[in-house]
Design an enzyme around this catalytic site. Structure first.
Site, mmCIF file in Angstrom:
data_model
loop_
_atom_site.group_PDB
_atom_site.id
_atom_site.type_symbol
_atom_site.label_atom_id
_atom_site.label_comp_id
_atom_site.label_asym_id
_atom_site.label_seq_id
_atom_site.Cartn_x
_atom_site.Cartn_y
_atom_site.Cartn_z
ATOM 1 N N ASP A 196 30.449 45.561 46.199
ATOM 2 C CA ASP A 196 31.234 44.690 47.074
ATOM 3 C C ASP A 196 31.608 45.493 48.317
ATOM 4 O O ASP A 196 32.344 46.485 48.230
ATOM 5 C CB ASP A 196 32.495 44.199 46.352
ATOM 6 C CG ASP A 196 33.357 43.321 47.245
ATOM 7 O OD1 ASP A 196 32.913 42.221 47.595
ATOM 8 O OD2 ASP A 196 34.475 43.749 47.609
ATOM 9 N N GLU A 280 26.060 41.527 48.511
ATOM 10 C CA GLU A 280 26.242 40.228 49.139
ATOM 11 C C GLU A 280 25.502 40.181 50.470
ATOM 12 O O GLU A 280 25.460 41.171 51.201
ATOM 13 C CB GLU A 280 27.728 39.957 49.377
ATOM 14 C CG GLU A 280 28.454 39.364 48.189
ATOM 15 C CD GLU A 280 29.872 38.959 48.544
ATOM 16 O OE1 GLU A 280 30.184 37.758 48.523
ATOM 17 O OE2 GLU A 280 30.664 39.861 48.850
ATOM 18 N N CYS A 332 37.105 34.562 37.902
ATOM 19 C CA CYS A 332 37.559 35.590 36.963
ATOM 20 C C CYS A 332 36.339 36.179 36.262
ATOM 21 O O CYS A 332 35.567 35.456 35.625
ATOM 22 C CB CYS A 332 38.524 34.980 35.945
ATOM 23 S SG CYS A 332 39.011 36.119 34.628
ATOM 24 N N CYS A 335 36.694 35.523 32.057
ATOM 25 C CA CYS A 335 36.456 34.221 31.425
ATOM 26 C C CYS A 335 35.573 33.311 32.256
ATOM 27 O O CYS A 335 35.136 32.268 31.763
ATOM 28 C CB CYS A 335 37.793 33.531 31.133
ATOM 29 S SG CYS A 335 38.756 33.122 32.617
ATOM 30 N N CYS A 351 44.586 35.957 36.379
ATOM 31 C CA CYS A 351 43.875 34.725 36.058
ATOM 32 C C CYS A 351 44.811 33.767 35.327
ATOM 33 O O CYS A 351 45.446 34.142 34.327
ATOM 34 C CB CYS A 351 42.642 35.032 35.215
ATOM 35 S SG CYS A 351 41.698 33.556 34.725
ATOM 36 N N CYS A 354 43.086 33.006 31.458
ATOM 37 C CA CYS A 354 43.090 33.998 30.375
ATOM 38 C C CYS A 354 44.151 35.068 30.544
ATOM 39 O O CYS A 354 44.369 35.880 29.635
ATOM 40 C CB CYS A 354 41.721 34.659 30.253
ATOM 41 S SG CYS A 354 41.239 35.631 31.709
ATOM 42 N N ASP A 361 38.696 43.622 44.694
ATOM 43 C CA ASP A 361 37.371 44.145 45.054
ATOM 44 C C ASP A 361 36.546 44.483 43.818
ATOM 45 O O ASP A 361 35.335 44.226 43.785
ATOM 46 C CB ASP A 361 37.526 45.371 45.950
ATOM 47 C CG ASP A 361 38.227 45.039 47.254
ATOM 48 O OD1 ASP A 361 38.078 43.904 47.724
ATOM 49 O OD2 ASP A 361 38.932 45.924 47.801
#
Length: 407
Positions: A196, A280, A332, A335, A351, A354, A361
């Protein structure tokens, strides 16, 4: 695969004058070719072929009084300048038809003698060579001193002499790499990684590693501001203004070289340690229109990803780019529930489904790896293959040579 190896040149005063003459002659031939084709276009005639231009602008021009000085430089330099004009027109027409990828490009323009960056190219038939003492012997220029930072792996096919805006000279050699030697140099590994890219940290890996952003431009801003103010006070056309311009150019070149070396070291490290890498596909042009423009340009993400591309192709690695609209910061990684967009100042979040606490990052890097299909490789599955086009980039330093001159 073709790559370029660049080395610093140190020509003496006479060789600098000879190089300046060669730069000027190549520029004149290029401009004459553009003028001849533009004149034919305005007159509604067919474009003259490169063979006709070579005869008219080089062979016959040398016999005239106005262009007799073209015979003082190597003919290969002039022929290669014509080929550059031909390539520029070919790319322009391919862009008009939509056959060329990337943004639209315009027709070739006249080169200015005031341009601070000049270049000439010598092919194999120019009979240039590296002497036994380690100097680069160029036709009608002489044996130029070279700073060999590493040995050339194979015999080069051509050499381009470049003078940059900071007044430095470089010799750029084109070589064909050996796939077998590259494979032995970096054996296969079973590791995969998601990356990232950001501004707070230059890169955060899916294994939790955080690489700080050097911010070369930000650290040099004070010195750049001082040199730029000195340039603005000088009278235009004066010798002192040219000296001040060189100071500004050298300060910027120092920043660019430091960033370039950082990208090379990091990209080589990631390629050597991982069989598969996911990144990305960021819209750098779009981000450069925001208030973060200076920081985005300072990071140089596009240059870094390009290095990953051609090094992955060279060493048999897999580089996968995921879409820029993939919500990696909203999902997330535990999950898989999409938690919605978050402002940039939120660096950690919990989250709602969960209850897992995520570093923004690190969570995004894991999602990049998952979206690229590399997460399953940790269980023993093979990495998804992908075709990566070869990139022609300047290679970075890979240690110092054991010999005093090029192989």
């Amino acid at each position: 695969m073709q790559l370029r190896y660049s080395f610093r040149l140190y020509p003496d005063t006479g060789q600098q004058r000879a190089l300046a003459k060669a730069f000027g002659c190549a520029r004149v031939v290029f401009n004459d070719a553009v003028y001849a084709r533009e004149s034919a276009r305005r007159a509604g005639k067919l474009f003259p072929k490169i063979g006709e231009l070579s005869t008219r602008l080089i062979t016959q021009a040398k016999q005239t009084v106005e262009r007799s000085w073209l015979g003082e430089v190597s003919a290969v330099v002039l022929q290669q300048s014509l080929r550059d004009a031909e390539t520029a027109y070919r790319n322009f027409f391919a862009s008009l038809k939509g056959d060329r990828k990337g943004p639209r490009i315009g027709p070739p323009r006249f080169k200015s003698r005031k341009d601070t960056r000049q270049s000439i190219r010598f092919t194999a038939n120019a009979r240039w060579k590296v002497t036994d003492s380690g100097r680069l012997n160029l036709p009608k220029i002489g044996a130029v001193k070279v700073k060999w930072s590493r040995t050339l792996p194979t015999t080069p096919t051509s050499v381009t002499v470049v003078k940059d805006c900071a007044g430095r000279y470089f010799a750029s050699f084109v070589i064909d790499t050996d796939p077998q030697a590259d494979a032995e140099r970096m054996p296969a590994t079973g590791r995969t990684i998601g990356t990232d890219l950001g501004l707070t940290h230059f890169a955060v890996l899916s294994d939790g590693t955080k690489i700080d952003s050097p911010r070369f431009l930000r650290r040099a801003e004070k010195k750049l501001k001082k040199t730029q103010k000195g340039l603005s006070r000088k009278q235009k056309g004066s010798k002192n203004r040219e000296k001040a311009r060189l100071k500004v150019a050298r300060a910027h070149a120092k920043v660019a070289d430091a960033r370039h070396e950082f990208h090379h070291q990091l990209s080589t490290k990631l390629i050597s340690e991982n069989q598969g890498i996911a990144v990305e596909d960021l819209s750098v042009a779009g981000l450069a229109r925001t208030r973060l423009a200076k920081s985005v340009h300072d990071a140089g993400w596009a240059s870094f990803v390009n290095m990953l591309e051609y090094k992955a192709q060279r060493y048999g690695r897999t580089l996968i780019k995921i879409g820029r609209f993939e919500p990696t910061s909203q999902i997330c990684s535990t999950c898989g529930v999409k938690d919605g967009p978050k402002p940039l100042d939120v660096r950690e979040w919990t989250c709602a489904a969960c209850g897992a606490v995520h570093d923004r990052d690190h969570n995004a890097a894991i999602n990049v790896k998952t979206a690229a299909g590399l997460a399953v490789s940790a269980c023993g599955a093979s990495v998804r293959p992908g075709a990566i086009p070869a990139q022609r980039e300047e290679t970075g330093s890979h240690g110092f040579p054991t010999e005093p001159r090029a192989a």
